[in-house]
Design a protein around this motif. Structure first.
Motif, PDB file in Angstrom:
ATOM      1  N   UNK A 168      39.093  33.149  49.015  1.00  0.00           N
ATOM      2  CA  UNK A 168      39.160  34.579  49.353  1.00  0.00           C
ATOM      3  C   UNK A 168      40.236  34.850  50.391  1.00  0.00           C
ATOM      4  N   UNK A 169      40.528  33.844  51.209  1.00  0.00           N
ATOM      5  CA  UNK A 169      41.542  34.021  52.245  1.00  0.00           C
ATOM      6  C   UNK A 169      42.952  34.162  51.671  1.00  0.00           C
ATOM      7  N   UNK A 170      43.197  33.549  50.512  1.00  0.00           N
ATOM      8  CA  UNK A 170      44.559  33.593  49.977  1.00  0.00           C
ATOM      9  C   UNK A 170      44.670  34.204  48.582  1.00  0.00           C
ATOM     10  N   UNK A 171      43.567  34.663  48.006  1.00  0.00           N
ATOM     11  CA  UNK A 171      43.591  35.227  46.649  1.00  0.00           C
ATOM     12  C   UNK A 171      44.608  36.359  46.537  1.00  0.00           C
ATOM     13  N   UNK A 172      44.576  37.273  47.486  1.00  0.00           N
ATOM     14  CA  UNK A 172      45.516  38.391  47.465  1.00  0.00           C
ATOM     15  C   UNK A 172      46.959  37.938  47.621  1.00  0.00           C
ATOM     16  N   UNK A 173      47.168  36.915  48.434  1.00  0.00           N
ATOM     17  CA  UNK A 173      48.515  36.386  48.631  1.00  0.00           C
ATOM     18  C   UNK A 173      49.082  35.829  47.333  1.00  0.00           C
ATOM     19  N   UNK A 174      48.246  35.151  46.565  1.00  0.00           N
ATOM     20  CA  UNK A 174      48.703  34.612  45.276  1.00  0.00           C
ATOM     21  C   UNK A 174      49.115  35.732  44.329  1.00  0.00           C
ATOM     22  N   UNK A 175      48.326  36.796  44.293  1.00  0.00           N
ATOM     23  CA  UNK A 175      48.663  37.927  43.420  1.00  0.00           C
ATOM     24  C   UNK A 175      49.975  38.569  43.872  1.00  0.00           C
ATOM     25  N   UNK A 176      50.125  38.761  45.165  1.00  0.00           N
ATOM     26  CA  UNK A 176      51.352  39.372  45.680  1.00  0.00           C
ATOM     27  C   UNK A 176      52.566  38.458  45.484  1.00  0.00           C
ATOM     28  N   UNK A 212      39.503  41.652  45.782  1.00  0.00           N
ATOM     29  CA  UNK A 212      40.729  41.121  46.386  1.00  0.00           C
ATOM     30  C   UNK A 212      41.905  41.219  45.426  1.00  0.00           C
ATOM     31  N   UNK A 213      41.664  40.904  44.164  1.00  0.00           N
ATOM     32  CA  UNK A 213      42.728  40.993  43.154  1.00  0.00           C
ATOM     33  C   UNK A 213      43.147  42.443  42.951  1.00  0.00           C
ATOM     34  N   UNK A 214      42.162  43.324  42.831  1.00  0.00           N
ATOM     35  CA  UNK A 214      42.443  44.742  42.624  1.00  0.00           C
ATOM     36  C   UNK A 214      43.241  45.329  43.784  1.00  0.00           C
ATOM     37  N   UNK A 215      42.842  44.958  44.989  1.00  0.00           N
ATOM     38  CA  UNK A 215      43.522  45.468  46.187  1.00  0.00           C
ATOM     39  C   UNK A 215      44.957  44.978  46.255  1.00  0.00           C
ATOM     40  N   UNK A 216      45.159  43.697  45.952  1.00  0.00           N
ATOM     41  CA  UNK A 216      46.515  43.129  46.000  1.00  0.00           C
ATOM     42  C   UNK A 216      47.398  43.771  44.940  1.00  0.00           C
TER      43      UNK A 216
END
Length: 220
Positions: A168-176, A212-216
């Motif tokens: 969860x700490x890096x999920x958004x970073x991967x998407x971005x 997290x994915x949706x937000x990213x």
């Protein structure tokens, strides 16, 4: 033009953006994990061949919830395993490595395949052979989102699904960084929680990953 069934499966994986990598010590634990994931909004499930009786489990899930969920097979190492899983109802195939024969089998039979690759050479080999997306694995061991971003520069057309070390700490970073979806193992499919009678932990994690994915993706 009407979409092919293969394209519909690929679109579903990319739309949902979260692929749980389901490993469990028994089919019974796996089934409980599936229900907890579904309660959290997960619609794509990767049942790994390391689960005892995995092929029969895929067959059962495909029959019982295949209309609602996309059931795929993971840790598929060769053509025989791929054939067995497809015959059982698997709609997509995931592997931790590049096996060109398996990629070609899936390509010839219109089955989406996500082979695992780590180095640029492995990634290009998989993509050239006909991979529909590349499972960047183990993503966390090679620099995480930063490594993915570096790969995307020379390989902008490759669809990457980082797996291994995603949290969860890096999920958004991967998407971005350019991931089209993320694969998550024990951090989401926490079988210890099930054994402890706390399946709700998986459900809550599922909701958080989807958020997290949706937000990213929305640029936040």
């Amino acid at each position: 033009m009407t979409k092919t069934k293969k394209q519909e499966v690929i679109d579903r994986i990319l739309k949902d953006g979260v692929v749980p990598v389901l490993r469990a010590e028994s089919p019974e634990i796996a089934l409980q994990a599936v229900e907890a994931l579904r309660a959290g909004g997960i619609g794509v499930l990767e049942i790994t061949m390391t689960v005892p009786g995995a092929v029969k489990l895929i067959e059962r899930l495909s029959r019982d919830i295949g209309e609602e969920c996309l059931i795929g097979a993971g840790t598929v190492l060769d053509v025989k395993a791929a054939k067995d899983c497809v015959a059982a109802g698997a709609r997509f195939i995931v592997s931790p490595a590049v096996n060109v024969a398996t990629i070609q089998y899936c390509r010839d039979n219109e089955i989406p395949i996500l082979p695992g690759a780590f180095t640029p050479t492995e990634i290009v080999t998989a993509w050239t052979a006909g991979a529909d997306a590349v499972k960047l694995f183990p993503a966390g061991a090679g620099g995480g989102p930063g490594y993915l971003k570096s790969l995307r520069a020379p390989l902008p057309d490759v669809k990457f699904v980082p797996t291994g070390g995603v949290s969860l700490d890096n999920a958004g970073e991967y998407i971005r960084a350019g991931a089209v979806a993320i694969g998550i193992g024990a951090d989401l499919v926490n079988t210890k929680a099930i054994s402890a009678g706390k399946a709700h932990i998986i459900t809550e994690q599922a909701k958080l990953y989807l958020a997290a994915v949706s937000e990213a993706r929305s640029g936040n």
